[in-house]
Write a protein that holds these residues in place. Sequence first.
Motif, PDB file in Angstrom:
ATOM      1  N   VAL A 140       8.339  26.310 -40.242  1.00  0.00           N
ATOM      2  CA  VAL A 140       9.176  25.403 -39.445  1.00  0.00           C
ATOM      3  C   VAL A 140       9.147  25.811 -37.976  1.00  0.00           C
ATOM      4  O   VAL A 140       9.003  24.979 -37.082  1.00  0.00           O
ATOM      5  CB  VAL A 140      10.627  25.351 -39.989  1.00  0.00           C
ATOM      6  N   LEU A 141       9.280  27.114 -37.709  1.00  0.00           N
ATOM      7  CA  LEU A 141       9.250  27.595 -36.322  1.00  0.00           C
ATOM      8  C   LEU A 141       7.903  27.292 -35.658  1.00  0.00           C
ATOM      9  O   LEU A 141       7.858  26.922 -34.483  1.00  0.00           O
ATOM     10  CB  LEU A 141       9.549  29.089 -36.276  1.00  0.00           C
ATOM     11  N   LYS A 143       5.865  24.776 -36.410  1.00  0.00           N
ATOM     12  CA  LYS A 143       5.831  23.328 -36.152  1.00  0.00           C
ATOM     13  C   LYS A 143       6.702  22.965 -34.954  1.00  0.00           C
ATOM     14  O   LYS A 143       6.312  22.141 -34.127  1.00  0.00           O
ATOM     15  CB  LYS A 143       6.278  22.538 -37.386  1.00  0.00           C
ATOM     16  N   LEU A 144       7.880  23.564 -34.859  1.00  0.00           N
ATOM     17  CA  LEU A 144       8.753  23.303 -33.714  1.00  0.00           C
ATOM     18  C   LEU A 144       8.084  23.745 -32.411  1.00  0.00           C
ATOM     19  O   LEU A 144       8.214  23.082 -31.382  1.00  0.00           O
ATOM     20  CB  LEU A 144      10.102  23.990 -33.886  1.00  0.00           C
ATOM     21  N   SER A 145       7.366  24.848 -32.465  1.00  0.00           N
ATOM     22  CA  SER A 145       6.631  25.323 -31.293  1.00  0.00           C
ATOM     23  C   SER A 145       5.550  24.318 -30.896  1.00  0.00           C
ATOM     24  O   SER A 145       5.345  24.036 -29.714  1.00  0.00           O
ATOM     25  CB  SER A 145       6.013  26.685 -31.600  1.00  0.00           C
ATOM     26  N   GLU A 146       4.864  23.735 -31.898  1.00  0.00           N
ATOM     27  CA  GLU A 146       3.846  22.713 -31.628  1.00  0.00           C
ATOM     28  C   GLU A 146       4.479  21.464 -31.019  1.00  0.00           C
ATOM     29  O   GLU A 146       3.921  20.859 -30.099  1.00  0.00           O
ATOM     30  CB  GLU A 146       3.101  22.363 -32.915  1.00  0.00           C
ATOM     31  N   VAL A 147       5.644  21.076 -31.518  1.00  0.00           N
ATOM     32  CA  VAL A 147       6.356  19.917 -30.966  1.00  0.00           C
ATOM     33  C   VAL A 147       6.730  20.194 -29.517  1.00  0.00           C
ATOM     34  O   VAL A 147       6.523  19.353 -28.635  1.00  0.00           O
ATOM     35  CB  VAL A 147       7.607  19.576 -31.815  1.00  0.00           C
ATOM     36  N   GLU A 148       7.281  21.381 -29.254  1.00  0.00           N
ATOM     37  CA  GLU A 148       7.671  21.757 -27.897  1.00  0.00           C
ATOM     38  C   GLU A 148       6.462  21.729 -26.957  1.00  0.00           C
ATOM     39  O   GLU A 148       6.544  21.229 -25.840  1.00  0.00           O
ATOM     40  CB  GLU A 148       8.303  23.144 -27.906  1.00  0.00           C
TER      41      GLU A 148
END
Length: 158
Positions: A140-141, A143-148
Amino acid sequence: MEYYSAIKKNTFESVLMRWMKLEPIIQSESIASADMDFNQLEAFLTAQTKKQGGITSEQAAVISKFWKSHKTKIRESLMNQSCWDRGLRGLSWRVDGKSQSRHSAQIHTPVAIMELEIGRSGQESEFLCLEFDEVKVNQVLKKLSEVEESISTLMQPA
């Protein structure tokens, strides 16, 4: 011959759905999201007619007429389909130690518990409870980094 002149709402939805099924041929969502004006649309459709396996001139004429007559409705319909009318009202989380498991090696391993409160304005909330082990938290972290990273890239001036 008049293509798609004044049409009823249910007929409009039917035509819009057929138009969207042409996605491999013509990218209606791209046209709508770019909010193309008539000149941009004409240039785009002309390019599509010249492509190998593209659209015919007749199809381009129909799409152009339909877009010109119903641009606002098409955009609104696509925007409504892409918007989620629920909102995140709250989020809580905690980390627990597992006290039961099928395998003794998993006992006392950390588990992240996340509870999301989701709802529409003026209506009762729904709750979604998620449980993550260490591997899932790391996924999850990531993926969130990729979104950011994607958002940062999009926000940079061209």
